[in-house]
Design a protein around this motif. Structure first.
Motif, PDB file in Angstrom:
ATOM      1  N   LYS A  18      37.560  34.364  42.208  1.00  0.00           N
ATOM      2  CA  LYS A  18      38.598  35.364  41.946  1.00  0.00           C
ATOM      3  C   LYS A  18      39.880  34.757  41.387  1.00  0.00           C
ATOM      4  O   LYS A  18      40.502  35.331  40.486  1.00  0.00           O
ATOM      5  CB  LYS A  18      38.895  36.120  43.243  1.00  0.00           C
ATOM      6  CG  LYS A  18      39.895  37.267  43.104  1.00  0.00           C
ATOM      7  CD  LYS A  18      40.011  37.989  44.442  1.00  0.00           C
ATOM      8  CE  LYS A  18      40.949  39.166  44.364  1.00  0.00           C
ATOM      9  NZ  LYS A  18      41.038  39.855  45.675  1.00  0.00           N
ATOM     10  N   TRP A  19      40.272  33.597  41.906  1.00  0.00           N
ATOM     11  CA  TRP A  19      41.567  33.018  41.554  1.00  0.00           C
ATOM     12  C   TRP A  19      41.476  31.847  40.585  1.00  0.00           C
ATOM     13  O   TRP A  19      42.317  31.705  39.685  1.00  0.00           O
ATOM     14  CB  TRP A  19      42.293  32.572  42.832  1.00  0.00           C
ATOM     15  CG  TRP A  19      42.795  33.726  43.631  1.00  0.00           C
ATOM     16  CD1 TRP A  19      42.117  34.434  44.584  1.00  0.00           C
ATOM     17  CD2 TRP A  19      44.080  34.342  43.534  1.00  0.00           C
ATOM     18  NE1 TRP A  19      42.890  35.445  45.086  1.00  0.00           N
ATOM     19  CE2 TRP A  19      44.103  35.413  44.468  1.00  0.00           C
ATOM     20  CE3 TRP A  19      45.213  34.089  42.765  1.00  0.00           C
ATOM     21  CZ2 TRP A  19      45.222  36.231  44.636  1.00  0.00           C
ATOM     22  CZ3 TRP A  19      46.332  34.898  42.942  1.00  0.00           C
ATOM     23  CH2 TRP A  19      46.321  35.950  43.858  1.00  0.00           C
ATOM     24  N   PRO A  33      44.904  38.468  39.735  1.00  0.00           N
ATOM     25  CA  PRO A  33      43.494  38.868  39.832  1.00  0.00           C
ATOM     26  C   PRO A  33      43.266  39.930  40.900  1.00  0.00           C
ATOM     27  O   PRO A  33      43.555  39.731  42.073  1.00  0.00           O
ATOM     28  CB  PRO A  33      42.780  37.557  40.204  1.00  0.00           C
ATOM     29  CG  PRO A  33      43.810  36.763  40.936  1.00  0.00           C
ATOM     30  CD  PRO A  33      45.135  37.132  40.339  1.00  0.00           C
ATOM     31  N   TRP A  35      40.055  41.768  40.863  1.00  0.00           N
ATOM     32  CA  TRP A  35      38.771  42.131  40.284  1.00  0.00           C
ATOM     33  C   TRP A  35      37.611  41.896  41.233  1.00  0.00           C
ATOM     34  O   TRP A  35      37.203  42.796  41.945  1.00  0.00           O
ATOM     35  CB  TRP A  35      38.583  41.439  38.924  1.00  0.00           C
ATOM     36  CG  TRP A  35      38.521  39.935  38.958  1.00  0.00           C
ATOM     37  CD1 TRP A  35      39.524  39.075  39.305  1.00  0.00           C
ATOM     38  CD2 TRP A  35      37.392  39.129  38.638  1.00  0.00           C
ATOM     39  NE1 TRP A  35      39.080  37.772  39.220  1.00  0.00           N
ATOM     40  CE2 TRP A  35      37.792  37.776  38.815  1.00  0.00           C
ATOM     41  CE3 TRP A  35      36.091  39.401  38.215  1.00  0.00           C
ATOM     42  CZ2 TRP A  35      36.913  36.704  38.573  1.00  0.00           C
ATOM     43  CZ3 TRP A  35      35.222  38.338  37.977  1.00  0.00           C
ATOM     44  CH2 TRP A  35      35.637  37.013  38.154  1.00  0.00           C
ATOM     45  N   VAL A  36      37.012  40.699  41.239  1.00  0.00           N
ATOM     46  CA  VAL A  36      35.748  40.462  41.938  1.00  0.00           C
ATOM     47  C   VAL A  36      35.830  40.917  43.400  1.00  0.00           C
ATOM     48  O   VAL A  36      36.876  40.799  44.053  1.00  0.00           O
ATOM     49  CB  VAL A  36      35.338  38.975  41.845  1.00  0.00           C
ATOM     50  CG1 VAL A  36      36.256  38.089  42.658  1.00  0.00           C
ATOM     51  CG2 VAL A  36      33.888  38.770  42.268  1.00  0.00           C
ATOM     52  N   ASN A 367      40.390  45.969  42.810  1.00  0.00           N
ATOM     53  CA  ASN A 367      40.114  45.535  44.169  1.00  0.00           C
ATOM     54  C   ASN A 367      41.436  45.506  44.947  1.00  0.00           C
ATOM     55  O   ASN A 367      42.345  44.761  44.592  1.00  0.00           O
ATOM     56  CB  ASN A 367      39.476  44.140  44.132  1.00  0.00           C
ATOM     57  CG  ASN A 367      39.252  43.550  45.514  1.00  0.00           C
ATOM     58  OD1 ASN A 367      39.616  44.127  46.523  1.00  0.00           O
ATOM     59  ND2 ASN A 367      38.656  42.367  45.558  1.00  0.00           N
TER      60      ASN A 367
END
Length: 389
Positions: A18-19, A33, A35-36, A367
């Motif tokens: 993610k990062w 971020p 997202w994931v 997210n």
């Protein structure tokens, strides 16, 4: 005991997808971020303590699963979902997607038709296409700012000779938690046309009141033998990197067949830390989860309220998961332009809606499983970019 979900934990330089992949994916380290689908929260203290104790033991040889672990899982399913599962029906796997890959190999042949409901989690497409099965789609429809199942189309697709239907519940990315009535219709139609159901219920524990997750295998005892249910503590307790999941198969013949495929692919052993984490989370994580859900609800409310009546974005409030489906179609940008706008103008990294299927064009997935300050920062960046567009 009170748990804090405000702590910002530095995840950079830990090989965190993610990062640490932000620059390579979004072109700048300044992109935030969101997202994931993992969380930026620490695991429950009991899980951290159990892993620490196990690490201090210092020996990490082969580890087996026993009756006690099975009982831990069945106790959790009864507590959380009022679902009484026989311990013998449980098999183990490193992940839900891995299980679905094995199930497709076990119960279908090349050319068989497999139905999915779109837009949906991108690996669902790969599960079908990578095994040379025929992809059949049932597009979800929006009614009054809520996604619904087009049952007329669903039945029409089943009539084409579909062998397997892959259910996503709670649904990723649209956030629906399918109701008893909807699940009953699904089961009745699959029963009518002799279609197996593979259920991805990995987000089952992350559901917001008054919604309730109902395992589809509970709907009809006669149909239970045609259903394979995939579950895991990984989304619930932020354990994705430990790769631990399980699958519930009531029918012994089908369970033996699936287990045979697991062995054939060398996927029948869980890792030591995954077992330790599952055991600790399910036995000692109930209070932590209750407080987590309250924090996630607060985060969702913030995003929904911030964009309420905004002319350039529509928010689909999730009934489950910690993922928010955002409709940016009123910007009238191409998907590439939309992605560029969000990562350069807003400097926020979201999941590309088009990766969930053609129905996701004009959408992005956010997210919100992170401290509220980060949710506020990301939401503000997007709002400011939209207001100045």
């Amino acid at each position: 005991m009170t748990f804090s979900f405000d702590k910002k934990i530095e995840r950079r330089n830990t090989r965190a997808v993610k990062w640490d992949l932000v620059k390579s994916l979004y072109g700048s380290e300044d992109v935030l971020p969101m997202w994931v689908a993992d969380m930026d929260f620490e695991v429950p203290p009991a899980v951290k303590d159990a892993l620490t104790e196990r690490a201090q033991h210092g020996v990490f040889g082969y580890t087996y699963t026993d009756n006690a672990l099975q009982n831990t899982i069945t106790d959790w399913l009864e507590y959380k979902h009022d679902w009484k599962v026989k311990s013998a029906s449980i098999l183990y796997s490193p992940g839900v997607i891995a299980t679905l890959y094995m199930a497709i190999q076990t119960f279908t042949d090349k050319g068989d038709k497999v139905l999915i409901q779109t837009p949906v989690y991108p690996p669902f497409y790969d599960i079908v296409k990578n095994h040379d099965r025929e992809l059949v789609t049932n597009s979800l429809i929006v009614q009054e700012n809520r996604y619904e199942i087009d049952f007329e189309d669903f039945e029409a697709k089943l009539q084409q000779g579909v062998k397997v239907f892959i259910l996503c519940n709670p649904h990723n990315p649209v956030g629906r938690v399918w109701t008893q009535a909807e699940l009953e219709k699904i089961v009745a139609l699959c029963k009518k046309y002799n279609v197996m159901i593979f259920a991805d219920e990995i987000h089952a524990d992350l559901v917001y009141h008054p919604n309730k997750h109902i395992p589809i295998a509970k709907i009809d005892e006669d149909m239970e033998e045609q259903i394979i249910t995939c579950m895991s503590p990984t989304k619930t307790f932020n354990l994705a990197g430990l790769q631990v999941s399980y699958v519930i198969v009531a029918n012994k013949q089908k369970r033996d067949a699936l287990e045979k495929t697991f062995h054939k692919q060398g996927m029948h052993i869980l890792n030591t830390m995954g077992i330790t984490a599952l055991d600790a989370a399910y036995n000692n994580g109930r209070e932590w989860l209750e407080q987590l859900l309250k924090q996630l609800q607060t985060n969702i409310d913030y995003v929904v309220n911030t964009f309420a009546n905004h002319p350039k974005v529509k928010v689909f409030r999730p009934e489950g998961t910690y993922l928010i489906w955002l409709d940016f179609s009123k910007l009238e940008l191409s998907q590439d332009e939309l992605k560029e706008f969000l990562q350069t103008r807003a400097q926020v990294g979201l999941n590309d809606g088009a990766s969930f299927g053609e129905e996701g064009s004009g959408f992005m997935r956010m997210n919100i499983a992170c401290p509220l300050d980060i949710v506020k920062e990301g939401t503000t960046r997007i709002k400011n970019a939209l207001d100045n567009a």
